[in-house]
Motif scaffolding. Structure first.
Motif, PDB file in Angstrom:
ATOM      1  N   MET A 237       0.824  -1.213   0.000  1.00  0.00           N
ATOM      2  CA  MET A 237       0.000   0.000   0.000  1.00  0.00           C
ATOM      3  C   MET A 237       0.860   1.266   0.000  1.00  0.00           C
ATOM      4  O   MET A 237       0.514   2.264  -0.643  1.00  0.00           O
ATOM      5  N   LYS A 238       1.995   1.238   0.696  1.00  0.00           N
ATOM      6  CA  LYS A 238       2.855   2.407   0.742  1.00  0.00           C
ATOM      7  C   LYS A 238       3.600   2.635  -0.572  1.00  0.00           C
ATOM      8  O   LYS A 238       4.094   3.736  -0.832  1.00  0.00           O
ATOM      9  N   ALA A 239       3.681   1.572  -1.397  1.00  0.00           N
ATOM     10  CA  ALA A 239       4.429   1.680  -2.650  1.00  0.00           C
ATOM     11  C   ALA A 239       3.560   2.182  -3.810  1.00  0.00           C
ATOM     12  O   ALA A 239       4.054   2.362  -4.912  1.00  0.00           O
ATOM     13  N   ILE A 240       2.270   2.402  -3.543  1.00  0.00           N
ATOM     14  CA  ILE A 240       1.341   2.863  -4.578  1.00  0.00           C
ATOM     15  C   ILE A 240       0.795   4.233  -4.188  1.00  0.00           C
ATOM     16  O   ILE A 240       0.382   4.426  -3.044  1.00  0.00           O
ATOM     17  N   PRO A 241       0.795   5.202  -5.101  1.00  0.00           N
ATOM     18  CA  PRO A 241       0.271   6.537  -4.775  1.00  0.00           C
ATOM     19  C   PRO A 241      -1.159   6.459  -4.249  1.00  0.00           C
ATOM     20  O   PRO A 241      -1.971   5.679  -4.762  1.00  0.00           O
ATOM     21  N   LYS A 242      -1.482   7.255  -3.242  1.00  0.00           N
ATOM     22  CA  LYS A 242      -2.813   7.219  -2.647  1.00  0.00           C
ATOM     23  C   LYS A 242      -3.903   7.496  -3.675  1.00  0.00           C
ATOM     24  O   LYS A 242      -5.006   6.966  -3.576  1.00  0.00           O
ATOM     25  N   ARG A 243      -3.575   8.351  -4.663  1.00  0.00           N
ATOM     26  CA  ARG A 243      -4.583   8.659  -5.673  1.00  0.00           C
ATOM     27  C   ARG A 243      -4.894   7.453  -6.567  1.00  0.00           C
ATOM     28  O   ARG A 243      -5.913   7.440  -7.272  1.00  0.00           O
ATOM     29  N   ASN A 244      -4.035   6.455  -6.537  1.00  0.00           N
ATOM     30  CA  ASN A 244      -4.255   5.252  -7.332  1.00  0.00           C
ATOM     31  C   ASN A 244      -4.824   4.099  -6.506  1.00  0.00           C
ATOM     32  O   ASN A 244      -4.871   2.961  -6.978  1.00  0.00           O
ATOM     33  N   ILE A 245      -5.207   4.386  -5.268  1.00  0.00           N
ATOM     34  CA  ILE A 245      -5.823   3.376  -4.393  1.00  0.00           C
ATOM     35  C   ILE A 245      -7.293   3.727  -4.212  1.00  0.00           C
ATOM     36  O   ILE A 245      -7.631   4.834  -3.782  1.00  0.00           O
ATOM     37  N   GLN A 246      -8.167   2.801  -4.553  1.00  0.00           N
ATOM     38  CA  GLN A 246      -9.607   3.020  -4.391  1.00  0.00           C
ATOM     39  C   GLN A 246     -10.222   1.851  -3.633  1.00  0.00           C
ATOM     40  O   GLN A 246      -9.802   0.702  -3.807  1.00  0.00           O
ATOM     41  N   THR A 247     -11.219   2.154  -2.798  1.00  0.00           N
ATOM     42  CA  THR A 247     -11.915   1.124  -2.032  1.00  0.00           C
ATOM     43  C   THR A 247     -13.383   1.127  -2.423  1.00  0.00           C
ATOM     44  O   THR A 247     -14.016   2.185  -2.467  1.00  0.00           O
ATOM     45  N   PHE A 248     -13.917  -0.066  -2.691  1.00  0.00           N
ATOM     46  CA  PHE A 248     -15.292  -0.202  -3.163  1.00  0.00           C
ATOM     47  C   PHE A 248     -16.072  -1.068  -2.176  1.00  0.00           C
ATOM     48  O   PHE A 248     -15.755  -2.236  -1.969  1.00  0.00           O
ATOM     49  N   TYR A 249     -17.103  -0.478  -1.577  1.00  0.00           N
ATOM     50  CA  TYR A 249     -17.898  -1.171  -0.567  1.00  0.00           C
ATOM     51  C   TYR A 249     -19.160  -1.763  -1.186  1.00  0.00           C
ATOM     52  O   TYR A 249     -19.658  -1.297  -2.214  1.00  0.00           O
ATOM     53  N   ASP A 250     -19.684  -2.795  -0.535  1.00  0.00           N
ATOM     54  CA  ASP A 250     -20.955  -3.369  -0.967  1.00  0.00           C
ATOM     55  C   ASP A 250     -22.060  -2.323  -0.893  1.00  0.00           C
ATOM     56  O   ASP A 250     -22.047  -1.440  -0.027  1.00  0.00           O
ATOM     57  N   LEU A 251     -23.030  -2.450  -1.787  1.00  0.00           N
ATOM     58  CA  LEU A 251     -24.221  -1.625  -1.694  1.00  0.00           C
ATOM     59  C   LEU A 251     -25.043  -2.058  -0.481  1.00  0.00           C
ATOM     60  O   LEU A 251     -25.120  -3.242  -0.165  1.00  0.00           O
ATOM     61  N   LEU A 252     -25.663  -1.095   0.178  1.00  0.00           N
ATOM     62  CA  LEU A 252     -26.600  -1.406   1.248  1.00  0.00           C
ATOM     63  C   LEU A 252     -27.887  -1.953   0.628  1.00  0.00           C
ATOM     64  O   LEU A 252     -28.161  -1.767  -0.562  1.00  0.00           O
ATOM     65  N   GLU A 253     -28.701  -2.635   1.452  1.00  0.00           N
ATOM     66  CA  GLU A 253     -29.911  -3.269   0.923  1.00  0.00           C
ATOM     67  C   GLU A 253     -30.825  -2.264   0.234  1.00  0.00           C
ATOM     68  O   GLU A 253     -31.360  -2.521  -0.845  1.00  0.00           O
ATOM     69  N   ASN A 254     -31.040  -1.080   0.856  1.00  0.00           N
ATOM     70  CA  ASN A 254     -31.921  -0.095   0.236  1.00  0.00           C
ATOM     71  C   ASN A 254     -31.315   0.477  -1.043  1.00  0.00           C
ATOM     72  O   ASN A 254     -32.021   0.841  -1.986  1.00  0.00           O
ATOM     73  N   GLN A 255     -29.970   0.535  -1.117  1.00  0.00           N
ATOM     74  CA  GLN A 255     -29.312   0.996  -2.332  1.00  0.00           C
ATOM     75  C   GLN A 255     -29.484  -0.011  -3.463  1.00  0.00           C
ATOM     76  O   GLN A 255     -29.650   0.366  -4.624  1.00  0.00           O
ATOM     77  N   LYS A 256     -29.428  -1.307  -3.119  1.00  0.00           N
ATOM     78  CA  LYS A 256     -29.639  -2.340  -4.132  1.00  0.00           C
ATOM     79  C   LYS A 256     -31.050  -2.250  -4.698  1.00  0.00           C
ATOM     80  O   LYS A 256     -31.253  -2.378  -5.920  1.00  0.00           O
ATOM     81  N   THR A 257     -32.023  -2.046  -3.821  1.00  0.00           N
ATOM     82  CA  THR A 257     -33.415  -1.937  -4.267  1.00  0.00           C
ATOM     83  C   THR A 257     -33.580  -0.790  -5.247  1.00  0.00           C
ATOM     84  O   THR A 257     -34.179  -0.951  -6.323  1.00  0.00           O
ATOM     85  N   ASP A 258     -33.049   0.379  -4.900  1.00  0.00           N
ATOM     86  CA  ASP A 258     -33.149   1.547  -5.788  1.00  0.00           C
ATOM     87  C   ASP A 258     -32.387   1.312  -7.087  1.00  0.00           C
ATOM     88  O   ASP A 258     -32.836   1.714  -8.160  1.00  0.00           O
ATOM     89  N   TRP A 259     -31.227   0.658  -6.991  1.00  0.00           N
ATOM     90  CA  TRP A 259     -30.395   0.403  -8.176  1.00  0.00           C
ATOM     91  C   TRP A 259     -31.157  -0.467  -9.174  1.00  0.00           C
ATOM     92  O   TRP A 259     -31.185  -0.187 -10.373  1.00  0.00           O
ATOM     93  N   ILE A 260     -31.776  -1.539  -8.686  1.00  0.00           N
ATOM     94  CA  ILE A 260     -32.517  -2.455  -9.562  1.00  0.00           C
ATOM     95  C   ILE A 260     -33.728  -1.765 -10.167  1.00  0.00           C
ATOM     96  O   ILE A 260     -33.977  -1.861 -11.384  1.00  0.00           O
ATOM     97  N   ARG A 261     -34.485  -1.047  -9.337  1.00  0.00           N
ATOM     98  CA  ARG A 261     -35.691  -0.385  -9.842  1.00  0.00           C
ATOM     99  C   ARG A 261     -35.336   0.639 -10.924  1.00  0.00           C
ATOM    100  O   ARG A 261     -35.981   0.707 -11.977  1.00  0.00           O
ATOM    101  N   ASN A 262     -34.290   1.428 -10.684  1.00  0.00           N
ATOM    102  CA  ASN A 262     -33.877   2.437 -11.661  1.00  0.00           C
ATOM    103  C   ASN A 262     -33.329   1.795 -12.935  1.00  0.00           C
ATOM    104  O   ASN A 262     -33.528   2.325 -14.034  1.00  0.00           O
ATOM    105  N   PHE A 263     -32.620   0.669 -12.782  1.00  0.00           N
ATOM    106  CA  PHE A 263     -32.072  -0.033 -13.947  1.00  0.00           C
ATOM    107  C   PHE A 263     -33.192  -0.397 -14.919  1.00  0.00           C
ATOM    108  O   PHE A 263     -33.083  -0.155 -16.131  1.00  0.00           O
ATOM    109  N   PHE A 264     -34.270  -0.986 -14.411  1.00  0.00           N
ATOM    110  CA  PHE A 264     -35.360  -1.400 -15.284  1.00  0.00           C
ATOM    111  C   PHE A 264     -36.198  -0.211 -15.751  1.00  0.00           C
ATOM    112  O   PHE A 264     -36.686  -0.194 -16.886  1.00  0.00           O
ATOM    113  N   ARG A 265     -36.360   0.796 -14.901  1.00  0.00           N
ATOM    114  CA  ARG A 265     -37.155   1.972 -15.277  1.00  0.00           C
ATOM    115  C   ARG A 265     -36.560   2.664 -16.498  1.00  0.00           C
ATOM    116  O   ARG A 265     -37.290   3.113 -17.386  1.00  0.00           O
ATOM    117  N   LYS A 266     -35.213   2.731 -16.556  1.00  0.00           N
ATOM    118  CA  LYS A 266     -34.549   3.377 -17.700  1.00  0.00           C
ATOM    119  C   LYS A 266     -34.828   2.633 -19.002  1.00  0.00           C
ATOM    120  O   LYS A 266     -34.693   3.206 -20.089  1.00  0.00           O
TER     121      LYS A 266
END
Length: 344
Positions: free
Chosen positions: A109-138
């Motif tokens: 981690m120290k050998a890689i610039p901080k700007r090149n390190i990204q962390t991706f968290y799981d979607l919360l349950e309510n976020q998943k619901t909105d994500w799916i509904r919006n996906f099909f609505r489009k």
């Protein structure tokens, strides 16, 4: 500090795959065309194969993009090797390190610039619901609340699989010119008839002791055309049997099943079992395999992994058929004589 390296952390694989695509597009633009792409896993680079890919110039492209997946499984020796490389990276390669954990060794981690390190968290349950509904609505499609809940239950906890399944379901719905909302039964029918086979769809069949269906699933996996499918299959099963082992050990020591699901782990890393369908699978496996059997099966999987790597692709099918027979019919005990798996 290396500008030729990126670190993508966290369990949310869908967003990480999009970042990978963006990095590749930028490299293609910067280097005027296609770039060479290689992907490695820790278990297949123990002899420094990834370093060879990074350091050796390609005859076919100016630049190489080398991906190291599942970096949380790196041993200490490979951590040191990667850190040493990052201290003096070559200009003709870009290394992308991917891990489902939130942190890796500080040496990396120290050998890689901080700007090149990204962390991706799981979607919360309510976020998943909105994500799916919006996906099909489009796409001009509606979906019921029960349909959304089942999609969430049946897919992995990341937008990569959600996006894939939702996109395929939307295409199917549009081709069929259906005007009504997608309902729970539609989701169940579509997913169970289209889901790609892998170690995680094979394990429930093994847990039920269904040799015939397990063999059919095995040959579906091997017929995918992916040269790494056999190795990934064995490693996927090994991960699940180690998880099962932690459950059986907890129960053997006096714990109850519900507590065991929350205390489940794989090689000291917490891996709780929360989904009802997963609990059903592991409950079947707990009833079928005692602690001694599970330990024998883990040994059998390790032996099969070595045998596949040493024997070559021509014997892979036979090695894996014998492995399934040894697990399901012999509880992990070695086959005393040359035996061939049977679907009967």
């Amino acid at each position: 500090m290396s500008e030729r390296a990126y670190l993508l952390l966290g369990p949310e694989t869908g967003a990480k795959e999009q970042v990978l695509k963006d990095i590749r597009d930028k490299l293609k633009e910067a280097h005027g065309g296609e770039i060479e792409l290689s992907r490695f896993y820790p278990f297949e680079t123990e002899n420094g194969e990834i370093l060879t890919a990074l350091n050796n110039n390609s005859l076919f492209s100016e630049h190489r993009m080398v991906i190291l997946s599942q970096a949380e499984q790196l041993g200490s020796a490979m951590v040191d090797s990667i850190a040493n490389y990052l201290a003096h990276p070559v200009e003709t390669a870009t290394l992308i390190i991917i891990s489902s954990d939130l942190y890796l060794s500080q040496k990396i981690m120290k050998a890689i610039p901080k700007r090149n390190i990204q962390t991706f968290y799981d979607l919360l349950e309510n976020q998943k619901t909105d994500w799916i509904r919006n996906f099909f609505r489009k796409r001009g499609i509606s979906i019921t609340a029960d349909g959304i809940d089942l999609l969430i239950d049946l897919t992995e906890d990341n937008t990569q699989e959600l996006r894939l399944i939702c996109n395929q379901l939307a295409i199917f719905w549009q081709i069929d010119k259906r005007s009504r909302p997608i309902e729970e039964e539609d989701v169940e029918t579509y997913i169970y008839h289209s889901r790609q086979e892998d170690a995680f769809t094979l394990f429930p069949l093994i847990a039920r002791g269904d040799l015939k269906q397990s063999m059919q699933s095995l040959h579906s996996i091997l017929g995918s055309g992916d040269s790494q499918s056999s190795i990934l299959l064995v490693n996927g099963l090994l991960w699940q049997f180690r998880r099962l082992c932690s459950l059986q050990e907890f129960i053997f020591q006096g714990g109850n099943e519900s507590e065991a699901y929350m205390q489940a782990h794989v090689q000291e890393k917490s891996s709780p079992i929360k989904k009802p369908k997963d609990k059903t699978t592991y409950r079947n496996a707990l009833q079928r395999f005692d602690l001694a059997s599970i330990r024998r099966i883990i040994i059998a999987l390790g032996e099969a992994d070595l045998e596949i790597k040493e024997s070559g692709s021509e014997l892979t099918d036979l090695v894996l058929e014998r492995l399934l027979y040894r697990i399901i019919k012999c509880q992990g005990k070695p086959l005393n004589k040359a035996s061939f798996a049977s679907l009967i």
